[in-house]
Design an enzyme around this catalytic site. Structure first.
Site, PDB file in Angstrom:
ATOM      1  N   ASP A  48       6.133   1.869   6.784  1.00 49.90           N
ATOM      2  CA  ASP A  48       4.726   1.484   6.563  1.00 49.90           C
ATOM      3  C   ASP A  48       4.113   2.405   5.520  1.00 49.90           C
ATOM      4  OD1 ASP A  48       1.859   1.152   8.846  1.00 49.90           O
ATOM      5  OD2 ASP A  48       2.248   0.369   6.827  1.00 49.90           O
ATOM      6  N   GLU A  60      -5.249   1.220   2.351  1.00 53.99           N
ATOM      7  CA  GLU A  60      -5.063   0.185   3.379  1.00 53.99           C
ATOM      8  C   GLU A  60      -5.183   0.745   4.778  1.00 53.99           C
ATOM      9  OE1 GLU A  60      -2.984  -2.418   6.285  1.00 53.99           O
ATOM     10  OE2 GLU A  60      -2.586  -0.315   5.760  1.00 53.99           O
ATOM     11  N   GLU A  61      -4.685   1.963   4.972  1.00 53.60           N
ATOM     12  CA  GLU A  61      -4.675   2.527   6.323  1.00 53.60           C
ATOM     13  C   GLU A  61      -6.078   2.882   6.814  1.00 53.60           C
ATOM     14  OE1 GLU A  61      -0.475   2.228   7.226  1.00 53.60           O
ATOM     15  OE2 GLU A  61      -2.427   2.175   8.253  1.00 53.60           O
ATOM     16  N   GLU A  97       4.286  -5.442   4.033  1.00 46.42           N
ATOM     17  CA  GLU A  97       4.317  -4.696   5.283  1.00 46.42           C
ATOM     18  C   GLU A  97       5.713  -4.851   5.888  1.00 46.42           C
ATOM     19  OE1 GLU A  97       0.255  -3.161   5.859  1.00 46.42           O
ATOM     20  OE2 GLU A  97       2.206  -2.756   6.765  1.00 46.42           O
ATOM     21  N   HIS A 111       3.107   4.531  12.413  1.00 44.22           N
ATOM     22  CA  HIS A 111       1.982   5.425  12.723  1.00 44.22           C
ATOM     23  C   HIS A 111       2.365   6.504  13.721  1.00 44.22           C
ATOM     24  CE1 HIS A 111      -1.423   2.467  11.298  1.00 44.22           C
ATOM     25  NE2 HIS A 111      -0.392   2.491  10.483  1.00 44.22           N
ATOM     26  N   HIS A 160       0.830  -1.192   0.000  1.00 36.21           N
ATOM     27  CA  HIS A 160       0.000   0.000   0.000  1.00 36.21           C
ATOM     28  C   HIS A 160       0.870   1.249   0.000  1.00 36.21           C
ATOM     29  CE1 HIS A 160       0.348   1.165   4.313  1.00 36.21           C
ATOM     30  NE2 HIS A 160       0.419  -0.114   4.562  1.00 36.21           N
TER      31      HIS A 160
HETATM   32 ZN   LIG Z   1       0.839  -0.788   6.542  1.00 36.28          ZN
END
Ligand SMILES: [Zn+2]
Length: 424
Positions: A145, A179-180, A204, A387, A116
């Protein structure tokens, strides 16, 4: 026979084993593909340059301009390999198109990689916190990520194609853009692709110190909505029915649920109430992100929150509980374990030990597994603090993970795993 005086008698059985062992050096010592490794090493400087370029482009979920710019950089590289590159419109409004690159070969395996390009970061983040590398670590929004993994896949395809690797029927790379947020813009596309391929390799990031992912929790968000009655906070507060106060009461129940650990977790992530300081709030909402290893736990959480919703403290308020499922869990399973064992053997070619584990982060691999397609996850570079503005990757894993991905593609191409399509 050997000389007596200096001879030592060796039992026959031991002699036979030693002879056999000396005849089997190839099995004992997994052999590194030196040429492939050298190609991965040679690709590294440009790979890191490309990573810096993409990390410095904001592509938070829903950033159409940024997401499209990222894909516009990768598409021509994939086209140059002879891949059919499709920009597939997202399945809901407000998202950039997804990208599907399909290579056709001369073999039989159908191999799918999923990555992603969307991140959790707001527009303007890259300007404030651009890509930087210090020592063995790189930081920046989405560096792990998941832009590190996405670039790893593109470089892996470039090296394999340049080396004439065609031993597959179909080798597909999906780069999705939501995706998030649980892939709302890609569900039908993911479903179609996982059902038309025999294995899914997910990009990932790997967990430290050097692990791939063999289980994942599922992710759902529970909404707790409170309806009260507005009133002047000064003149007639008693006429109001305070939705915010009731929500605080409801959250006491949420607070009884586990917040961390390898099992069920429930964490309050968003809370909203009130419109003006001088009005008793009519509406209030909380969002609770719930992660489970076992889907049945979702029903238990639902029942707990609904029980609490029936027992309001502020009279005449109404509480409703609703749920949005993002991803199901990827349970521990023999199909993923078998792929992980192959990955460990490949990593041993580099004299490296590959760990396996799981985490609370959800991904598309769970959808592949639910469709009966063996899935392996966490193949991207190793990193952490995802994140957050402390997100990092371990630069010493860039080339080993690129080698691992290329060798996994070769390995499953030569021996495709069996799919296990659910009945019906
Ligand atoms: Zn991810």
């Amino acid at each position: 026979m050997m000389h007596a005086s200096r001879q030592r008698w060796i039992p026959l059985g031991v002699a036979l084993v030693m002879t056999a062992a000396s005849a089997l050096p190839a099995l004992a010592a997994p052999r590194k593909d030196e040429a492939l490794w050298k190609a991965a090493e040679a690709a590294r400087p440009e790979q890191l340059k490309l990573l810096e370029t993409l990390v410095n482009i904001d592509s938070g979920t829903g950033d159409i301009e940024g997401g499209t710019r990222v894909l516009d950089i990768l598409a021509p590289r994939l086209e140059a390999l002879g891949a059919r590159v499709e920009r597939v419109p997202a399945e809901i409004p407000g998202l950039p198109d997804n990208l599907v690159a399909t290579l056709k070969g001369k073999g039989k395996a159908k191999i799918l990689m999923i990555g992603h390009i969307d991140t959790v970061f707001e527009p303007g983040t890259a300007a404030k916190w651009p890509y930087s590398a210090t020592g063995d670590r790189a930081t920046g929004p989405g560096v792990g990520d998941e832009k590190g993994g996405v670039i790893q896949a593109v470089v892996a395809l470039e090296i394999l194609t340049a080396r004439g690797f065609r031993n597959y029927d179909t080798l597909t790379l999906l780069l999705e853009t939501s995706e998030e947020r649980g892939s709302p813009g890609t569900r039908a596309l993911i479903d179609r692709l996982v059902k038309s391929h025999e294995v899914e390799l997910n990009l990932e990031p790997g967990d430290a110190p050097d692990k791939i992912t063999v289980w994942r929790k599922g992710s759902s968000t529970f909404n707790i909505d409170v309806k009260g009655r507005p009133a002047h906070a000064g003149v007639a507060p008693q006429e109001g029915r305070n939705a915010a106060t009731e929500l605080v009461h409801q959250l006491a129940t949420v607070d009884t649920l586990p917040k961390s650990g390898d099992g069920l977790t429930a964490n309050l992530t968003i809370i909203q109430a009130g419109s003006r300081y001088n009005i008793i709030p009519e509406n209030a909402r909380a969002q609770v992100n719930v992660r489970v290893r076992d889907k049945a736990d979702l029903e238990r959480v639902q029942a707990t929150l609904e029980e609490s919703a029936r027992n309001t403290r502020v009279p005449d308020t109404k509480v409703t509980v609703s749920r949005e499922n993002s991803f199901p869990p990827l349970p521990e399973n023999p199909h993923t374990e078998a792929l992980a064992a192959r990955a460990k053997a490949i990593y041993a070619e580099l004299g490296r030990e590959l760990g396996t584990g799981g985490n609370g982060g959800a991904s598309e691999s769970a959808l592949a597994h639910e469709a009966g397609t063996p899935a392996l996850d966490g193949l991207g570079p190793v990193g952490g603090n995802f994140h957050t503005d402390k997100e990092w990757i371990d630069l010493t894993t860039i080339t080993p993970r690129t080698y691992l991905l290329m060798r996994m593609i070769q390995d499953v191409a030569a021996r495709p795993p069996k799919t296990f399509r659910p009945a019906g």
